[in-house]
Design an enzyme around this catalytic site. Structure first.
Site, PDB file in Angstrom:
ATOM      1  CG  ASP A   1      -1.769   1.189   1.359  1.00 33.80           C
ATOM      2  OD1 ASP A   1      -2.301   1.630   0.333  1.00 33.80           O
ATOM      3  OD2 ASP A   1      -1.922   1.708   2.474  1.00 33.80           O
TER       4      ASP A   1
ATOM      5  CG  PHE B   1     -15.996  11.040   1.825  1.00 33.87           C
ATOM      6  CD1 PHE B   1     -15.559  11.854   0.800  1.00 33.87           C
ATOM      7  CD2 PHE B   1     -15.682   9.696   1.779  1.00 33.87           C
ATOM      8  CE1 PHE B   1     -14.813  11.344  -0.241  1.00 33.87           C
ATOM      9  CE2 PHE B   1     -14.942   9.170   0.733  1.00 33.87           C
ATOM     10  CZ  PHE B   1     -14.514  10.000  -0.286  1.00 33.87           C
TER      11      PHE B   1
ATOM     12  NE  ARG C   1      -4.010  11.923   1.490  1.00 28.16           N
ATOM     13  CZ  ARG C   1      -4.474  10.670   1.383  1.00 28.16           C
ATOM     14  NH1 ARG C   1      -3.684   9.730   0.915  1.00 28.16           N
ATOM     15  NH2 ARG C   1      -5.696  10.356   1.748  1.00 28.16           N
TER      16      ARG C   1
ATOM     17  CG  ASP D   1      -1.548   2.026   6.831  1.00 28.64           C
ATOM     18  OD1 ASP D   1      -1.910   1.814   5.656  1.00 28.64           O
ATOM     19  OD2 ASP D   1      -1.678   3.122   7.399  1.00 28.64           O
TER      20      ASP D   1
ATOM     21  CG  ASN E   1      -7.362   0.575   2.421  1.00 33.30           C
ATOM     22  OD1 ASN E   1      -6.719   0.462   3.472  1.00 33.30           O
ATOM     23  ND2 ASN E   1      -6.988   1.372   1.449  1.00 33.30           N
TER      24      ASN E   1
END
Length: 1174
Positions: free
Chosen positions: A464, A614, A672, A876, A879
């Site tokens: 990831d 969200f 991001r 971590d 997902n």
């Protein structure tokens, strides 16, 4: 990467292959179907269909459970404060938990059942049973059962102790006390006595005993704050709410009639759906209204709720599945050799049976009176046979007796030795200070003890990005507001005073975290009366308000100064809130109905009229605020892909285009990004939204989809305010770690949900991508376009491989594949998997962007299904769980996203860089040790069996043995077992320094140099020779003498034990005092045991040892056995090491002779990094 060096591939450029040689830096973009839009799959699409690894949207089937509609057949009814009625019709679980596997009654049968899943145990049980039959009794009946009993008892004791600890923990947990409303008064009762439907009061800092729906809290608005560290490891506070209809009721003095209709228990800790009837009014309940078992109440004096799930039906217990069970690849391959040994055993038994049959035929006339056989019994008047069953049955019985005598050919002690060695290896891995993370104060965790050696054979590493390669500690870096880029670059300053200090009524408030601010932007934010200033203020107001952040006040040594600590579920939200505070927009208070923001020193209250959180479908969140000037505004923030579709492009087109350019720049820097927009609502629009929201939120059917529609009804025609750039920094040592892993011959794949540009930027900064690599980028929106892109990419890779520079070792022939999740939707679980695997196997690096959790698992499954190479997945977050469980080895990072990954992993650690010592050092050591130990155990047992076999050939095939029964049993248990365990735990063929300095040495595991079929058969040939030497030296030495069989048996026992221990000593690389004690101590222990056995008068061979030990010939035989058996092995070993250099031998010589040959060593190493991978 330079823009001029990019080459685009599309349907209109068939000449793309001709341009391959024109540039050393290439990027091949496949845009057959256009842009980057993502296909979303709703929960309903996944609900009743098989899960596809290529599907996007739902995280897993389990997560979709909470979004199914509640039908009467699927619901549970809870009558508040009436547990008798609640549990009358429904069989709800009590609140007692049990994590133990066994009870006193079930321990023995269940534990034995689990242990006998190993086929070898069944084999030894059958052998022991056969030995109990009079016709087949070869060993003493007690001695024959002892090895199996010893192994079973040791394992049972270990399992019993582990289960005792679980039971003790359960007892402590079940005996904790909670306040429960009984007879209109709260009383303390034990957790295990709580029932569904009872009302429970929890005080600050207490742990919740069950899953309960909030009814009221000490806050007048019904807000409660909880910490879910015990549930998912997240330390940030979460906000939960009680409905006002129950908040206003006095539960102790007022009789209430409330019915809750909720979904059945499921594992989704982030979802909950229910309805509540209060005084004839239907009220909807969601995830924000339930607190789960294991959570702690924080910053709230008390909270009252009703138990809806208890005991084993709580979400915490349903998720308590532990780490998956995996088998070591080495142990799996070992089974093949055990089959060969079984065939070899049957062959020996068959030889004995056939020869015995021939011997019976040749001596059939002598059997009646032959000494030691005596077929006929003449003691009575009527002559009878002495248990003689005929020629055929005698051969069959001899075969079975041979199996019993030669049973240790299959080494039962190997299994227990492997378990003990793995425990020892795990101990040293856990205690390795080089894998200790000081930031989190966490050591390496070994959660699966059965796959230690797999760490030395990893070929594919799936990682990831966020929180694994990066720190997942977000820092606000820059913003684009009104089309202007404000970057906190070199000219910025870190403001700890002006930007963070605000005068309160009596004290000063300061944010806990300092943020770098842009001086120009800070000045503009203070200009209230300019259009530019108002635009900036709206942007930062959106950052401060459009979130679920909980501001906490923290005391400081200075009573006049207090710190504001922002707690939130998302690190991104925290970073944005701290940034807003740094620029003068400090969120200081939040309730369910309003927020208070300190704007440039002036506190303003905003009513929170609505909040759409969200979700994965909309990819944005919005908040409706009632402003102090009576205006109603909706602020929206979200991913650029979702925000640009709801922004009004008819206004501020230049600002929109400039923002898009800035977003591309931020992404290329690895930041991001989020886009922020807003619009003002008219009274009629708000009233229409409010009525629609009330209908949707109380709907019994389709609530989730209705709420999404309501959100979409106001999230449109937005004015763009700007965009933010947040940096998620690389963890320490990540570039060096990736370079070491790739030099070791491993392929590193990064699977992330981030944007493609961000992932590529992180790829460069982490040294995963280099400027010399050829990048193949695949972004498609249909299956046919994916097929075309894959075929084009395969042609490119073939062209590069055929090019002269392809194998030159300068890196120009290296390929990097970059593919997005949309393309994977059409590739995974389809016939295109073959093309993707073929392409990926030719690439040195693979980056998968915008991928869903199930797609991560699908990519790992693709490699596992099409290659025998070992895979490792590291992540971590929740997902990453499916990917971690799918890989051969799963590693969880103890990071910022909770402990779901750790709980599902085989190993856990604090930093990605710890992969280097884990794999290159401990993985190499574990693989080398375990490989040698397996082969040595095969050799050790086979040598003993062959000595018994040679003896049978000289005793008319009668299966009599010169070696005593107890020596046969103790041979594997005591005489030779301890040295193998000590060497398996402690021996090191190379030092840590050499293994880290030369990562190529890890390739020995890829090439299976320490354990393979060739080594096995060479070991068996050596075993055959050593057994012959050990048997025939004493036999010939004492031929014609009056030494009896037991005396010869003692010589053979001692000779074999000395021989196999010296054999082991020849192969030890690093000596410790405990190694000396184990090897030479085992030899001494064997002498002592043989003497004790021969002292006991009730055992056969009384005083046999003392008859021979006093002669010089005895000691000469032991010396000749060692020389005759081990000299050929020593000569071959010297020859191979002198003329057959490999990496490990060269490195050992470099260590032995110092630094003088380091330069030569570097040249002689295999160039794994640039060699062809397949």
């Amino acid at each position: 990467m330079d823009s001029h060096s990019q080459i685009e591939i599309n349907e209109n450029s068939p000449q793309y292959l001709e341009s391959i040689r024109s540039s050393s830096t290439r990027s091949i973009l496949s845009k057959t179907s256009g842009g980057h839009s993502l296909r979303e799959v709703s929960f309903s699409e996944l609900g009743l269909k098989p899960v596809r690894h290529g599907s996007r949207g739902a995280e897993s089937e389990g997560f979709s459970a909470s979004y199914k509609e509640i039908h009467d057949d699927d619901a549970r009814l809870i009558y508040i404060n009436d547990p008798d009625k609640t549990n009358e019709k429904f069989d709800f679980a009590g609140n007692s938990i049990r994590t133990g596997k066994y009870s006193i009654l079930t321990f023995l049968p269940r534990n034995l059942f689990e242990q006998f899943h190993r086929v070898a145990y069944i084999y030894f049980l059958a052998i022991a049973i056969l030995n109990q039959l009079p016709q087949l009794a070869v060993f003493g009946r007690g001695a024959s059962i002892m090895p199996l009993a010893f192994v079973l008892v040791i394992t049972a004791v270990k399992d019993a102790y582990e289960d005792y600890r679980r039971h003790r923990s359960d007892k402590i947990e079940n005996s904790r006390l909670a306040w429960v409303l009984v007879n209109d008064k709260f009383q303390q009762i034990r957790w295990k006595d709580i029932r569904v439907g009872e009302i429970i009061r929890v005080f600050a800092d207490e742990t919740l005993p069950c899953d309960m729906v909030l009814l009221s809290t000490s806050d007048s608005t019904g807000v409660a704050y909880v910490q879910t560290t015990n549930l998912d490891g997240e330390s940030n506070l979460k906000t939960r709410y009680a409905k006002q209809e129950t908040q206003m009721k006095n539960l102790e003095n007022e009789k209430i009639s409330v019915l809750i209709k909720c979904e059945k228990p499921n594992r989704n800790i982030y979802g909950f759906q229910a309805n509540m009837d209060v005084d004839g009014k239907h009220i909807s309940l969601g995830p924000s209204n339930i607190i789960l078992r294991g959570c702690e109440l924080k910053n709230t004096n008390w909270a009252v709720g009703v138990a809806v799930y208890a005991g084993r039906e709580t979400k915490a217990m349903l998720n308590n599945s532990g780490a998956p069970s995996k088998r070591s690849r080495l142990e799996t391959r070992m089974n093949r050799e055990i089959i060969f040994l079984s065939i070899f055993l049957c062959t020996l038994c068959g030889i004995i049976s056939v020869l015995h049959g021939i011997w019976l035929r040749h001596h059939k006339d002598e059997l009646d009176l032959m000494q030691f056989y005596r077929k006929k019994d003449y003691s009575e008047a009527e002559v009878e046979d002495y248990n003689y069953y005929g020629w055929g049955m005698e051969i069959f019985f001899v075969f079975l007796m041979s199996v019993i005598v030669f049973q240790i050919m299959i080494p039962i002690s190997l299994y227990i030795s492997m378990e003990l060695v793995r425990v020892g290896q795990a101990f040293f891995m856990i205690r390795d200070n080089r894998m200790y993370d000081e930031a989190s104060s966490s050591r390496f965790q070994c959660r699966a003890l059965n796959i230690n050696e797999d760490l030395g054979q990893i070929k594919y590493v799936f990682s990831d990005k966020t929180g694994t390669l990066t720190e997942n500690k977000m820092e606000f870096q820059c913003a684009s507001i009104g089309g202007i880029d404000y970057s906190s670059g070199k000219d910025s300053f870190e403001d700890g005073q002006i930007g963070n200090l605000y005068p309160g009524r009596e004290q000063v408030f300061r944010t806990k975290m300092k943020v770098k601010v842009d001086p120009e932007l800070l000045n503009i934010s203070k200009r209230k009366h300019t259009s530019e200033g108002r635009h900036v203020q709206d942007f930062f107001l959106a950052l401060a308000a459009c979130n679920t952040i909980v501001p906490l006040t923290v005391e400081t040594p200075d009573p006049a100064v207090k710190l504001i600590d922002y707690q939130g579920e998302s690190p991104d939200e925290q970073a944005l809130a701290y940034a807003a505070a740094a620029y003068g927009f400090m969120l200081v208070e939040r309730t369910s109905g309003h927020i208070v923001i300190d704007i440039q020193g002036e506190r303003q209250r905003f009513n929170v009229l609505g909040l759409h959180e969200f979700d994965s479908d909309r990819k944005r969140m919005s908040v409706i605020l009632g402003c102090p000037d009576k205006a109603i505004k909706v602020f929206v923030k979200g991913a650029d892909t979702s925000m640009f579709s709801v922004i009004d492009r008819s206004q501020n087109l230049n600002i929109l285009k400039a923002t898009e350019v800035h977003l591309q720049t931020y992404s290329s820097k690895g930041l991001r990004t989020l886009v922020v927009g807003m619009r003002e609502l008219s009274s009629s629009e708000f009233e229409q939204w409010q009525s629609s929201y009330e209908v949707a939120s109380t709907a019994l059917m389709g609530r989730a989809s209705l709420l999404r529609k309501v959100a979409n009804s106001i999230e449109h025609h937005l004015s763009i305010l700007g965009a933010s750039g947040i940096e998620d920094k690389l963890q320490q040592g990540v570039p060096e770690a990736i370079e070491s892993l790739r030099t070791a011959g491993m392929k590193v794949w990064v699977l992330t949900g981030d944007k493609q540009e961000t992932a590529i930027s992180i790829g460069y900064s982490s040294k995963l991508l280099t400027s010399k690599m050829t990048q193949i980028v695949i972004n498609n929106n249909s299956k046919e376009s994916c097929r075309k892109s894959l075929n084009e990419a395969l042609a490119v890779s073939k062209k590069l491989a055929d090019a002269p520079s392809g194998g030159s070792g300068n890196g120009l022939g290296q390929l990097a594949l970059i593919i997005d999740g949309t393309s994977l939707v059409y590739v995974l679980d389809s016939e295109l998997e073959k093309e993707l695997f073929e392409l990926a196997s030719k690439c040195d690096v693979v980056l998968c962007c915008r991928v869903a959790p199930l797609q991560k698992a699908g990519i790992v499954a693709l490699i596992k299904s099409r290659t025998d190479d070992m895979t490792l997945a590291i992540g971590d977050g929740a997902n990453d769980v499916s990917m971690i469980q799918m890989a051969d080895v799963g590693i969880g990072i103890s990071g910022q996203e909770g402990r779901q990954a750790v709980m599902a992993s085989d190993f856990a650690m604090g930093q990605f860089r710890f992969l280097v010592p884990l794999l290159l050092v401990h993985g190499h050591w574990n693989y080398q040790r375990m490989s040698y130990m397996i082969l040595y155990n095969f050799y050790r047992n086979a040598v003993f069996v062959l000595i018994l076999f040679w003896y049978v050939l000289f005793t008319s095939y009668t299966l009599t043995t010169a070696i005593t029964d107890w020596s046969s049993v103790l041979y594997s248990v005591l005489y030779t077992s301890v040295p193998t365990i000590i060497v398996g735990v402690l021996d090191k063929d190379l030092s840590r320094t050499s293994l880290l300095k030369h990562p190529q040495l890890y390739g020995a595991g890829h090439r299976q140099e320490s354990y393979n079929g060739k080594l096995f058969w060479v070991t068996m040939l050596d075993t055959l020779w050593q057994s012959a030497a050990a048997f025939f030296v004493p036999l010939l030495a004492y031929w014609g003498s009056n030494v009896d069989g037991p005396s010869l048996g003692d010589i053979w026992t001692l000779g074999v034990v000395v021989m196999v221990n010296v054999h082991l000593a020849m192969d030890v690389f690093r000596w410790y005092w405990i190694t000396h004690a184990a090897i030479w101590g085992s030899i001494i222990a064997t002498f002592v045991c043989v003497m004790v056995i021969d002292i006991l008068p009730f055992l056969p061979g009384y005083w046999a040892f003392f008859h021979v030990v006093k002669t010089e010939l005895f000691w000469a035989c032991l010396l000749l056995i060692m020389v005759g058996a081990l000299l050929p092995r020593f000569a071959v070993k010297v020859f191979v090491q002198y003329f057959g250099h490999n990496d490990l031998q060269v490195a050992r010589e470099a260590e032995k002779f110092g630094n003088s040959r380091h330069s030569q060593t570097q040249i002689e190493m295999n160039q794994i990094f640039y060699s062809p991978q397949r």
